[in-house]
Design a protein around this motif. Structure first.
Motif, PDB file in Angstrom:
ATOM      1  N   GLY B 237      -4.084   3.587   3.258  1.00 44.29           N
ATOM      2  CA  GLY B 237      -4.253   4.777   2.762  1.00 44.29           C
ATOM      3  C   GLY B 237      -2.677   5.421   2.212  1.00 44.29           C
ATOM      4  O   GLY B 237      -2.788   5.620   1.069  1.00 44.29           O
ATOM      5  N   PRO B 238      -1.838   5.238   3.047  1.00 44.43           N
ATOM      6  CA  PRO B 238      -0.370   5.720   2.488  1.00 44.43           C
ATOM      7  C   PRO B 238       0.088   4.959   1.521  1.00 44.43           C
ATOM      8  O   PRO B 238       0.825   5.621   0.564  1.00 44.43           O
ATOM      9  N   GLU B 240      -1.757   3.857  -0.845  1.00 47.26           N
ATOM     10  CA  GLU B 240      -2.338   4.132  -2.106  1.00 47.26           C
ATOM     11  C   GLU B 240      -1.814   5.655  -2.561  1.00 47.26           C
ATOM     12  O   GLU B 240      -1.583   5.798  -3.711  1.00 47.26           O
ATOM     13  N   ALA B 241      -1.658   6.466  -1.516  1.00 46.98           N
ATOM     14  CA  ALA B 241      -1.250   7.580  -1.591  1.00 46.98           C
ATOM     15  C   ALA B 241       0.250   7.677  -2.485  1.00 46.98           C
ATOM     16  O   ALA B 241       0.521   8.420  -3.400  1.00 46.98           O
ATOM     17  N   ILE B 242       1.048   6.723  -2.021  1.00 50.24           N
ATOM     18  CA  ILE B 242       2.632   6.737  -2.492  1.00 50.24           C
ATOM     19  C   ILE B 242       2.523   6.189  -4.002  1.00 50.24           C
ATOM     20  O   ILE B 242       2.986   6.450  -4.866  1.00 50.24           O
ATOM     21  N   SER B 243       1.577   5.059  -3.887  1.00 48.90           N
ATOM     22  CA  SER B 243       1.525   4.406  -5.454  1.00 48.90           C
ATOM     23  C   SER B 243       1.073   5.535  -6.388  1.00 48.90           C
ATOM     24  O   SER B 243       1.666   5.495  -7.700  1.00 48.90           O
ATOM     25  N   ALA B 244       0.150   6.171  -5.825  1.00 43.91           N
ATOM     26  CA  ALA B 244      -0.278   7.182  -6.860  1.00 43.91           C
ATOM     27  C   ALA B 244       0.578   8.208  -7.262  1.00 43.91           C
ATOM     28  O   ALA B 244       0.269   8.971  -8.384  1.00 43.91           O
ATOM     29  N   THR B 245       1.838   8.459  -6.795  1.00 52.47           N
ATOM     30  CA  THR B 245       3.009   9.498  -7.237  1.00 52.47           C
ATOM     31  C   THR B 245       3.614   8.983  -8.274  1.00 52.47           C
ATOM     32  O   THR B 245       4.521   9.611  -8.797  1.00 52.47           O
ATOM     33  N   GLY B 246       3.438   7.578  -8.501  1.00 53.22           N
ATOM     34  CA  GLY B 246       4.339   6.941  -9.561  1.00 53.22           C
ATOM     35  C   GLY B 246       5.142   6.210  -8.977  1.00 53.22           C
ATOM     36  O   GLY B 246       6.441   5.851  -9.844  1.00 53.22           O
ATOM     37  N   ALA B 256       5.902   3.827   2.417  1.00 56.64           N
ATOM     38  CA  ALA B 256       4.529   3.899   2.797  1.00 56.64           C
ATOM     39  C   ALA B 256       4.463   2.882   3.944  1.00 56.64           C
ATOM     40  O   ALA B 256       3.496   2.895   4.795  1.00 56.64           O
TER      41      ALA B 256
END
Ligand SMILES: Nc1ncnc2c1ncn2[C@@H]1O[C@H](COP(=O)(O)OP(=O)(O)OP(=O)(O)O)[C@@H](O)[C@H]1O
Ligand SMILES: [Mg+2]
Lengths: 256, 333
Positions: B237-238, B240-246, B256
């Motif tokens: 999960g983290p 994905e979340a950190i990747s999603a910020t660019g 992450a």
């Protein structure tokens, strides 16, 4: 005529194991919309959202965002694209043990040089914006607390603040309230609504509960088995459509 | 693949049973001394291998298949498997008894017992005159282990990312780096530190430096494996979340993955230091310096009272470290 912010054409995605999760999806999203995606578990909602900010690379078809074809971009262009789009998740996905403020600051990673970020050197401007984002979601006093010590609803608000940090043109929400109780759900949804209305951020949100869909969505699309089976306003989801989307045995449950 | 492995297991077991019967057990029963010849042994093991493999193929009674969980024989087959299994076990135990020259007579002989008594008595009346020398050797051993750990940790940390499947799964190139790295690490790990110590004592000369190098090699191999397994275990999960910020790849690793791993990494590291102190002692026996080397010297001179002192000191230090490291790891959890 207004240009769509996002246009998806004939999008398909086949996972490496050969499972085809999306089978030719097409739709447009106008700036300022609050689009909700519904559909049974496994219908491909999460997969679709992840194609939009390119956490996943589509197999065929195209995704155009602000007139740029982003379907297969890589490297720096991909980073910039992701940085323009905020995302929140069912399980919040905060970094445990790190403070709330740090978690919000991580929303700025896409625009912070790698070395500076690793040494925790975020600009003063970024730090100020992080505090402001926490104010927007109503928990400015939690800045220095460990993120994993917050309640679920508060964690989701931190995740929203992290997304706001990106000053996104588009906010993706993958079942943002699925692990929250009804009243917390409404509070989190109302933050998304405020961001949509007051900051004019376009929102695309996966939801399970139709009562929430009716309350917040300006437009709805429904997926079934990787195909789009419905597109329209929340009012247009009749009982008949409901059975088409969720199957004959489904009964609508309320959440308030 | 598993079928192949099952057949190999059958062949090896069969060969071992045949060889043990023909070259160890039968000669011992006939009291034939050293006369068992190689050819008979070879024929017997070929025969044994053939019997086991044929039982596996034709009677569906493969020991390898059952032990790998790919066969579930029934009826007559299950009886054949169990007979073959018991036969194997019996032959191994009897053969093993003969090979290791187990001899109750020697164990309980008067001379033997008297010798053992002398050593035990010496061990429990330690010679504390050498305590200064012993302590300084112990310090060498502890710091050999400590420095080996300190040097190995950053190397293992860096290597553990390319050695983690979930970090390296996106392109064929990264996947093959992962596979090669894993193989190299496995080979490094299966070579005992004592072998590395022998290699390095020739390379850099006998002493703590050789011991430390040996431990570094082994620690890098072990810690990298433990670290990378921890990385493979993190919540995605983290990521994905950190990747999603660019965020960049390195940022994703750092923000992450690393935060989810620091505590387990610390815990593995402390435990590894604890293990390294014991290994540094053993490595001393083959020229790795420190208390192990001192112990072999006194043992060579048959000065068992001094050996007693060293044994007590080693036991105490190992025990104290064990308790401390367990406490710290407990607190970290
Ligand atoms: N990494 C993957 N590899 C293979 N198949 C996958 C993978 N991820 C998802 N799938 C499959 O793709 C289909 C769509 O998954 P997706 O997560 O998009 O559904 P969803 O609509 O979000 O469902 P839910 O409501 O349960 O979250 C499912 O059948 C799922 O099993
Ligand atoms: Mg989903």
């Amino acid at each position: 005529m207004m240009q769509p912010l996002l246009s998806v054409r004939n999008l398909t995605l086949t996972y490496p194991n050969g499972y085809q999760a999306l089978k030719g999806i097409s739709f447009d999203v106008m700036p300022g919309e609050f689009l909700v995606i519904i559909g049974l578990s496994g219908s491909g909602k999460s997969t679709l959202l992840r194609c939009l900010n390119r956490l996943l690379e589509p197999t065929s078809g195209s995704v155009t965002f602000s007139n740029h074809d982003i379907t297969h971009i890589q490297g720096e262009a991909l980073r910039e694209h992701r940085a323009r789009i905020g995302m929140i998740f069912q399980h919040f996905n905060l970094i445990p043990r790190h403070s709330v403020l740090k978690n919000v600051l991580y929303g700025a990673l896409g625009t912070t040089p790698t070395m500076n970020a690793m040494l925790s050197r975020f600009s003063d401007d970024a730090t100020q914006r992080a505090h402001k984002a926490l104010q927007v979601v109503g928990i400015p006093e939690k800045a220095d607390i460990r993120a994993d010590s917050l309640s679920g609803g508060q964690q989701q608000r931190v995740a929203i603040a992290r997304a706001l940090m990106q000053e996104p043109q588009l906010l993706l929400a993958d079942e943002p309230v699925a692990s929250l109780d009804p009243s917390t759900s409404n509070s989190v949804m109302s933050y998304l609504e405020r961001i949509n209305k007051e900051m004019n951020t376009t929102v695309i949100c996966n939801l399970h509960f139709l009562s929430l869909v009716r309350q917040y969505a300006t437009r709805v699309i429904a997926l079934k088995g990787g195909e789009m089976v419905f597109e329209g306003t929340p009012q247009e989801i009749t009982d008949e459509w409901f059975r088409t989307i969720y199957g004959d045995d489904a009964v609508e449950v309320e959440i308030r | 693949m598993k079928r192949l492995l099952a057949i190999v297991i059958d062949l090896l077991l069969g060969a071992a049973v045949g060889a043990l019967l023909a070259s160890v057990i039968v000669p011992a029963l006939l009291d034939a001394g050293e006369t068992s010849d190689v050819t008979t042994g070879l024929y017997a093991s070929a025969l044994g291998a053939a019997v086991f493999a044929l039982a596996g193929i034709f009677a569906k009674a493969s020991i390898g298949g059952v032990s790998l969980g790919i066969d579930a024989p029934e009826g007559r087959s299950i009886r054949i498997v169990s007979h073959l299994g018991w036969l194997t076990l019996a032959v191994f135990i009897v053969g093993g008894w003969i090979i290791t020259a187990i001899s109750p007579i020697e164990f309980f002989s008067g001379d033997g017992l008297a010798g053992a008594g002398r050593i035990f008595q010496a061990l429990v009346t330690p010679e504390f005159d050498i305590i200064g020398e012993a302590l300084s050797a112990m310090v060498v051993t502890i710091f050999t282990a400590f420095m080996a750990t300190v040097i190995a940790v950053p190397i293992s940390f860096v290597l553990s990312f390319p050695a983690a499947r979930n970090v390296m799964s996106d392109t064929p190139l990264t996947k093959s780096i992962y596979v090669v790295l894993r193989i190299v690490l496995n080979i490094m790990r299966s070579m005992e530190p004592i072998i590395w110590a022998i290699v390095f004592s020739v390379w850099v000369g006998i002493g703590p430096f050789a011991g430390m190098l040996a431990l570094v090699v082994h620690t890098v191999a072990s810690l990298t494996k433990q670290y990378s397994e921890q990385i493979e275990d993190v919540n995605s999960g983290p990521i994905e979340a950190i990747s999603a910020t660019g965020a960049s790849r390195i940022q994703v690793l750092w923000f992450a993955i690393v935060p989810q791993c620091v505590i387990p990494f610390l815990s593995f590291t402390i435990y590894r230091w604890d293990i390294n102190v014991r290994m540094a002692t053993i490595i001393g026996f083959v020229g790795g310096g420190g208390i192990g080397t001192l112990l072999t010297q006194y043992q060579g001179l048959a000065k068992y009272n001094e050996v007693g002192t060293l044994v007590i000191l080693i036991t105490a230090v190992v025990w104290i470290l064990d308790v401390m490291s367990a406490r710290v790891r407990e607190a970290l959890r």
